[in-house]
Design a protein around this motif. Structure first.
Motif, mmCIF file in Angstrom:
data_model
loop_
_atom_site.group_PDB
_atom_site.id
_atom_site.type_symbol
_atom_site.label_atom_id
_atom_site.label_comp_id
_atom_site.label_asym_id
_atom_site.label_seq_id
_atom_site.Cartn_x
_atom_site.Cartn_y
_atom_site.Cartn_z
ATOM 1 N N GLU A 253 -5.737 2.354 -6.648
ATOM 2 C CA GLU A 253 -5.414 3.357 -5.634
ATOM 3 C C GLU A 253 -5.603 2.753 -4.254
ATOM 4 O O GLU A 253 -6.527 1.967 -4.016
ATOM 5 C CB GLU A 253 -6.272 4.600 -5.828
ATOM 6 N N THR A 254 -4.744 3.154 -3.333
ATOM 7 C CA THR A 254 -4.759 2.542 -2.001
ATOM 8 C C THR A 254 -6.089 2.696 -1.288
ATOM 9 O O THR A 254 -6.623 1.703 -0.748
ATOM 10 C CB THR A 254 -3.615 3.113 -1.154
ATOM 11 N N PRO A 255 -6.691 3.899 -1.227
ATOM 12 C CA PRO A 255 -7.966 4.009 -0.482
ATOM 13 C C PRO A 255 -9.032 3.055 -1.011
ATOM 14 O O PRO A 255 -9.758 2.434 -0.219
ATOM 15 C CB PRO A 255 -8.354 5.471 -0.686
ATOM 16 N N SER B 149 3.785 -1.530 3.966
ATOM 17 C CA SER B 149 3.828 -0.121 3.616
ATOM 18 C C SER B 149 4.890 0.129 2.546
ATOM 19 O O SER B 149 6.049 -0.267 2.697
ATOM 20 C CB SER B 149 4.143 0.741 4.834
ATOM 21 N N GLU C 271 -0.999 -5.310 5.716
ATOM 22 C CA GLU C 271 -0.384 -4.408 4.753
ATOM 23 C C GLU C 271 1.138 -4.412 4.844
ATOM 24 O O GLU C 271 1.716 -4.620 5.908
ATOM 25 C CB GLU C 271 -0.890 -2.973 4.946
ATOM 26 N N ARG D 144 -8.209 -0.537 -0.026
ATOM 27 C CA ARG D 144 -8.378 -0.688 1.426
ATOM 28 C C ARG D 144 -9.858 -0.855 1.769
ATOM 29 O O ARG D 144 -10.230 -1.715 2.577
ATOM 30 C CB ARG D 144 -7.809 0.554 2.113
ATOM 31 N N ALA E 287 0.804 -1.221 0.000
ATOM 32 C CA ALA E 287 0.000 0.000 0.000
ATOM 33 C C ALA E 287 0.839 1.273 0.000
ATOM 34 O O ALA E 287 1.989 1.282 0.450
ATOM 35 C CB ALA E 287 -0.921 -0.003 1.229
ATOM 36 N N ASP E 288 0.233 2.345 -0.532
ATOM 37 C CA ASP E 288 0.756 3.713 -0.438
ATOM 38 C C ASP E 288 2.071 3.923 -1.190
ATOM 39 O O ASP E 288 2.899 4.739 -0.792
ATOM 40 C CB ASP E 288 0.938 4.126 1.036
ATOM 41 N N ALA F 78 -1.638 0.763 -4.831
ATOM 42 C CA ALA F 78 -1.565 -0.455 -4.032
ATOM 43 C C ALA F 78 -1.696 -1.673 -4.939
ATOM 44 O O ALA F 78 -2.275 -1.607 -6.028
ATOM 45 C CB ALA F 78 -2.658 -0.475 -2.966
ATOM 46 N N GLU G 288 0.120 6.921 -8.405
ATOM 47 C CA GLU G 288 0.598 7.521 -7.159
ATOM 48 C C GLU G 288 -0.326 7.096 -6.025
ATOM 49 O O GLU G 288 -1.533 6.955 -6.206
ATOM 50 C CB GLU G 288 0.629 9.037 -7.288
ATOM 51 N N HIS G 289 0.242 6.875 -4.856
ATOM 52 C CA HIS G 289 -0.526 6.367 -3.706
ATOM 53 C C HIS G 289 -1.261 5.082 -4.110
ATOM 54 O O HIS G 289 -2.408 4.864 -3.734
ATOM 55 C CB HIS G 289 -1.501 7.416 -3.180
ATOM 56 N N ARG H 215 5.150 3.397 1.455
ATOM 57 C CA ARG H 215 5.189 4.856 1.488
ATOM 58 C C ARG H 215 6.619 5.342 1.221
ATOM 59 O O ARG H 215 7.572 4.869 1.835
ATOM 60 C CB ARG H 215 4.710 5.369 2.847
#
Length: 478
Positions: free
Chosen positions: A39-41, A54, A52, A44, A8-9, A26, A23-24, A56
């Motif tokens: 996208e991560t959101p 990370s 997860e 999720r 993620a992220d 997953a 970008e951002h 980031r």
């Protein structure tokens, strides 16, 4: 291995048909394969409670693919002190007469470890050149096992050693050597046995392609008397590869040999030819028309003595992979270095800095390299259904900063040691640069022990000495 995990992220570089960069972003991994990319959101929300990893501040790439290198070379690299003639002498002595299955197992583990730590999740290794050990299956089996222990995909290429036949090998029992004269027919039997035991084994972690030597005037060991024997051996290996349904590769093509290989019926979509320097215009056309794939090694010695027309080949429609030809005598498995080398190599030839954009170079070690190995349906991009082979690269480093234009910086400035985390088939094999599958010290200690034993068996300890011309000279022998 967790059955499901969300990377993620991160900056997700998919290498899919649209070359999406998220970008951002997953990547959802489930059952060893990629289940979703987005996208991560959104991922999720769709999969609450999923563990997860990370990413980031990191780039998330498909695992890198090195479609041409050599078994054995990790243990013999730098022998002769960089003098290529002395190094070749060492290789052609140690492989047939000083190596044991333990030698090949140690080499396989060390090569896989080096590749893993540079983000390479699939590596091809030629096993049928320089007198490599196709006298009995145990040597190649040990090499494959080294890769399996570390957790990197292995494409091993056994084949037949150069003529004349029989070839002389040594089998070691402790300190005693038993000379063996091995026929071409026996080597072919070993190749067939390895296809049966290793091709597709361990859920696809091991694969086999078959290899035949290439002859041309001036190549070491090629004489007018043996040149025809090379052609006959290659035809036999190619016939076996077709009968068994596995790929075919040859190491060391140059202008004229591709035309000869075509005339011999060796080419096709399942054939991979390496180096291919100084090809003639008709050979470029032949490669494209037959669907033959090319392994381009910009850092290799053959790319010093001649040039692979990789740009012209791709313009004609051929698939070309950037490869390491690693690791010896002077190059590593760091595919970032080889991308950089390739870009400058061809830009210098054309005197044009627009040649080979970074994005194309990245394709040549991911999706194009997967196509070169006939594995494009399984690896080479981050897409649902493909194997979850993923390299996560740390971007928050001074040499990759400022943070704008991260994709360009990734290709032009990253190095293998920037790889932070690697998944192979959904299994986390390295996290925070800590390898989880093997003890790194034990792998390196085994490598040191086995090359020492091989040097003692062959009386080649002198190859570890600094050669004349290393200091205060502009060339060896100067």
């Amino acid at each position: 291995m967790q059955d499901r995990v969300l990377v993620a992220d991160g900056l997700v570089v998919t290498m899919d048909a649209d070359r999406r960069v998220i970008e951002h972003g997953a990547v959802l991994v489930e059952g060893g394969r990629i289940a979703a990319v987005g996208e991560t959101p959104a991922l999720r929300d769709a999969h609450p409670g999923t563990p997860e990893i990370s990413a980031r501040g990191k780039a998330v790439l498909p695992g890198l693919i090195d479609a041409h290198a050599h078994a054995g070379h990790t243990l013999v690299k730098t022998l002769g002190g960089g003098d290529s003639a002395r190094w070749t002498e060492a290789v052609e002595t140690i492989y047939p007469r000083g190596a044991t299955p333990d030698f090949w197992g140690a080499d396989g583990a060390l090569a896989a470890l080096e590749r893993l730590k540079a983000g390479v999740t699939t590596g091809l290794s030629i096993f049928g050149a320089y007198g490599s050990r196709t006298d009995e299956p145990a040597h190649a089996e040990a090499h494959c096992e080294g890769y399996r222990r570390v957790g990197v995909r292995s494409v091993l290429c056994p084949g037949v050693s150069p003529p004349p036949y029989p070839n002389r090998f040594h089998r070691w029992n402790g300190d005693a050597a038993e000379p063996l004269d091995i026929t071409l027919e026996r080597q072919m039997e070993v190749c067939e046995a390895l296809v049966a035991s290793r091709h597709g084994a361990h859920d696809g972690m091991s694969r086999i392609m078959l290899c035949a030597p290439v002859a041309y005037p001036g190549r070491h060991g090629v004489t007018p008397e043996t040149e025809g024997l090379y052609d006959a051996a290659a035809r036999e290996v190619r016939a076996l590869s077709r009968r068994l349904g596995v790929g075919f590769t040859q190491d060391g093509h140059k202008g004229g040999t591709v035309r000869a290989a075509h005339a011999a019926g060796l080419l096709g979509p399942d054939a991979l030819l390496s180096h291919c320097i100084d090809l003639h215009e008709d050979e470029i056309r032949i490669v494209a028309e037959t669907g033959t794939k090319i392994a381009h090694n910009p850092s290799a010695n053959m790319s010093i003595t001649g040039r692979c027309p990789a740009i012209e080949l791709m313009d004609a429609g051929a698939t070309v992979a950037i490869c390491s030809d690693g690791t010896a005598p002077d190059r590593s498995f760091d595919m970032f270095r080889h991308m950089f080398q390739a870009m400058h190599y061809h830009r210098r030839h054309f005197r044009d800095a627009k040649v080979l954009p970074p994005g194309k170079a990245l394709e040549m070690i991911t999706c194009d390299a997967a196509r070169a190995l006939g594995l494009e349906a399984e690896i080479g991009s981050l897409e649902p259904g493909k194997r979850a082979d993923i390299a996560i690269v740390e971007l928050r480093r001074p040499h990759l900063w400022p943070g704008d234009m991260p994709l360009y910086r990734l290709v032009c400035f990253a190095v293998g040691s920037d790889v932070d985390t690697v998944l192979v088939g959904g299994r986390v094999v390295m996290a925070g640069r800590c390898v989880l599958s093997v003890d790194e010290e034990e792998v390196m200690e085994a490598a040191t022990r086995e090359i020492g034993l091989a040097l003692d068996r062959t009386g080649l300890r002198r190859m570890t000495e600094t050669p004349p011309g290393f200091w205060k000279a502009t060339r060896y022998g100067g």
